[in-house]
Design a protein around this motif. Sequence first.
Motif, mmCIF file in Angstrom:
data_model
loop_
_atom_site.group_PDB
_atom_site.id
_atom_site.type_symbol
_atom_site.label_atom_id
_atom_site.label_comp_id
_atom_site.label_asym_id
_atom_site.label_seq_id
_atom_site.Cartn_x
_atom_site.Cartn_y
_atom_site.Cartn_z
ATOM 1 N N UNK A 162 -16.486 -7.628 -21.023
ATOM 2 C CA UNK A 162 -14.866 -7.453 -20.574
ATOM 3 C C UNK A 162 -14.552 -8.155 -19.391
ATOM 4 N N UNK A 163 -15.514 -8.179 -18.405
ATOM 5 C CA UNK A 163 -15.129 -8.461 -17.102
ATOM 6 C C UNK A 163 -15.215 -10.220 -17.320
ATOM 7 N N UNK A 164 -16.064 -11.005 -17.977
ATOM 8 C CA UNK A 164 -16.052 -12.245 -18.237
ATOM 9 C C UNK A 164 -14.862 -12.571 -19.241
ATOM 10 N N UNK A 165 -14.395 -11.882 -19.806
ATOM 11 C CA UNK A 165 -13.273 -12.479 -20.810
ATOM 12 C C UNK A 165 -11.874 -12.014 -19.974
ATOM 13 N N UNK A 166 -11.551 -11.062 -19.042
ATOM 14 C CA UNK A 166 -10.725 -11.088 -18.118
ATOM 15 C C UNK A 166 -10.640 -12.133 -16.981
ATOM 16 N N UNK A 167 -12.030 -12.619 -16.729
ATOM 17 C CA UNK A 167 -12.073 -13.790 -15.658
ATOM 18 C C UNK A 167 -11.794 -15.073 -16.363
ATOM 19 N N UNK A 168 -11.708 -15.262 -17.704
ATOM 20 C CA UNK A 168 -11.544 -16.543 -18.331
ATOM 21 C C UNK A 168 -12.808 -17.120 -18.385
ATOM 22 N N UNK A 169 -13.951 -16.756 -18.421
ATOM 23 C CA UNK A 169 -15.354 -17.124 -18.549
ATOM 24 C C UNK A 169 -15.826 -17.278 -20.017
ATOM 25 N N UNK A 170 -14.927 -16.557 -20.820
ATOM 26 C CA UNK A 170 -15.098 -16.700 -22.449
ATOM 27 C C UNK A 170 -13.766 -16.445 -22.939
ATOM 28 N N UNK A 171 -13.551 -17.103 -24.074
ATOM 29 C CA UNK A 171 -12.224 -16.922 -24.826
ATOM 30 C C UNK A 171 -12.084 -15.499 -25.613
ATOM 31 N N UNK A 172 -13.196 -15.193 -26.120
ATOM 32 C CA UNK A 172 -13.214 -14.096 -27.089
ATOM 33 C C UNK A 172 -14.195 -13.159 -26.984
ATOM 34 N N UNK A 173 -13.854 -12.012 -27.116
ATOM 35 C CA UNK A 173 -14.656 -10.717 -27.097
ATOM 36 C C UNK A 173 -14.877 -10.178 -28.472
ATOM 37 N N UNK A 174 -16.191 -10.067 -28.643
ATOM 38 C CA UNK A 174 -16.561 -9.619 -30.259
ATOM 39 C C UNK A 174 -17.475 -8.604 -29.962
ATOM 40 N N UNK A 175 -16.952 -7.218 -29.839
ATOM 41 C CA UNK A 175 -17.763 -6.099 -29.579
ATOM 42 C C UNK A 175 -17.073 -4.886 -29.709
ATOM 43 N N UNK A 176 -17.634 -3.687 -29.319
ATOM 44 C CA UNK A 176 -17.228 -2.518 -29.288
ATOM 45 C C UNK A 176 -16.634 -2.004 -27.992
ATOM 46 N N UNK A 177 -15.715 -0.931 -27.797
ATOM 47 C CA UNK A 177 -15.363 -0.800 -26.379
ATOM 48 C C UNK A 177 -14.154 -1.318 -25.640
ATOM 49 N N UNK A 178 -13.263 -1.782 -26.656
ATOM 50 C CA UNK A 178 -12.233 -2.463 -26.160
ATOM 51 C C UNK A 178 -10.873 -1.591 -26.092
ATOM 52 N N UNK A 179 -11.042 -0.157 -26.670
ATOM 53 C CA UNK A 179 -9.736 0.432 -26.355
ATOM 54 C C UNK A 179 -9.212 0.608 -25.094
ATOM 55 N N UNK A 180 -9.625 0.738 -24.023
ATOM 56 C CA UNK A 180 -9.177 1.051 -22.845
ATOM 57 C C UNK A 180 -8.489 -0.301 -22.228
ATOM 58 N N UNK A 181 -9.199 -1.410 -22.365
ATOM 59 C CA UNK A 181 -8.710 -2.465 -21.875
ATOM 60 C C UNK A 181 -7.492 -3.085 -22.671
ATOM 61 N N UNK A 182 -7.288 -2.664 -23.903
ATOM 62 C CA UNK A 182 -6.239 -2.755 -24.808
ATOM 63 C C UNK A 182 -4.858 -2.017 -24.302
ATOM 64 N N UNK A 183 -5.184 -0.758 -23.862
ATOM 65 C CA UNK A 183 -4.317 -0.078 -23.485
ATOM 66 C C UNK A 183 -3.640 -0.626 -21.923
ATOM 67 N N UNK A 184 -4.341 -1.499 -21.142
ATOM 68 C CA UNK A 184 -3.948 -1.949 -20.050
ATOM 69 C C UNK A 184 -3.186 -2.945 -20.283
ATOM 70 N N UNK A 185 -2.954 -3.457 -21.330
ATOM 71 C CA UNK A 185 -2.133 -4.679 -21.647
ATOM 72 C C UNK A 185 -2.578 -6.027 -21.332
ATOM 73 N N UNK A 186 -3.920 -6.064 -20.987
ATOM 74 C CA UNK A 186 -4.348 -7.275 -20.240
ATOM 75 C C UNK A 186 -4.966 -8.168 -21.409
ATOM 76 N N UNK A 187 -5.375 -7.355 -22.778
ATOM 77 C CA UNK A 187 -5.776 -8.030 -23.727
ATOM 78 C C UNK A 187 -5.026 -7.698 -25.224
ATOM 79 N N UNK A 188 -5.266 -8.334 -26.204
ATOM 80 C CA UNK A 188 -4.749 -8.071 -27.577
ATOM 81 C C UNK A 188 -5.861 -8.102 -28.802
ATOM 82 N N UNK A 189 -5.829 -7.463 -29.487
ATOM 83 C CA UNK A 189 -6.923 -7.452 -30.627
ATOM 84 C C UNK A 189 -6.308 -8.409 -31.816
#
Length: 305
Positions: A176-203
């Motif tokens: 998550x940290x590296x996705x938000x920091x722009x070090x990777x383009x895509x997150x392929x994992x579990x545990x994304x609910x909280x960060x989606x709620x923040x509005x900083x990412x989309x699924x």
Amino acid sequence: MTAVPANAADPFPVRPITLILPFPAGGVSDGQLRALAAAASKDLGQPIIIVNRPGNGGTLAPAAMARSSAPDGYTIALAVRTLLRLPHLSKVNYDPLHDFTYIIGLSGFSFGIVVRDDAPWKTLKDMLDDARARPGAIAYGATGRGSSGHVAMERLARAAGVRLNFVPYKGTAEVTNDLLGGHIGVYSDAGWGGVVESGRVRVLAIMGETRPKRWPQVPTLKELGYDIVVTSPIGLIGPRGMDPAVVARLHDALRKAMSDPAYVRAMDQNDQIPEYLGSEAYAQSAAREFAREKVLMQELGITLE
């Protein structure tokens, strides 16, 4: 003062229990298992102490437990699907069907394909079209080589005829940290609910059979034309040879704890559905999944050697 050992007739447990989480603190399993442990501790009358020991996609710590911990119920660990998959990908120092006692099945991780809110891709098709135009340019992260997130994306890449760049991590917090920091383009994992709620990412898509309850607008991979469903069951295991009475005591306390409100909230936050399995059913399920993983890895031709 010399410590007096507990009498063999004393009911289990008579001292704290260690629960090993094979991922760093702050990940998707961390909050859930801490809530579960707190609830089960009340029933057991002894604390369950959480110890984070990440490594090798969540397999390093359970394997070490199997080799070095007594089968007395005082050391248990979280087991993930990678534990059943890794022996088909590389040499390992454990046998998943003989070196563990299966205590209880809990749930399955809910996997998603997640990008930053400012990413140029609005849909999964956009991302795959870009990957097709720029082979290997799009980096995605998941927890460890051979993890469910890694394997799922490689299956998707093969089905779509694209090449992606995989970056392994020790846990979802790091991804998550590296996705938000722009070090990777895509997150392929579990545990994304909280960060989606923040509005900083989309699924862009989820990997389960059905759309998530909280995000009904997000399509499944199957709906998008890819016959890929990822369910990554998790549960608790101990070293082989545990006393059935101890297994039953742990199982019963943990089963009761699965209805604890704090645990249920932690599950809902990550869109996970309880998938309870009793001790015998959990062991039987592990045997079936071990065989299925062998076939799937052979079909995909994935190896970590």
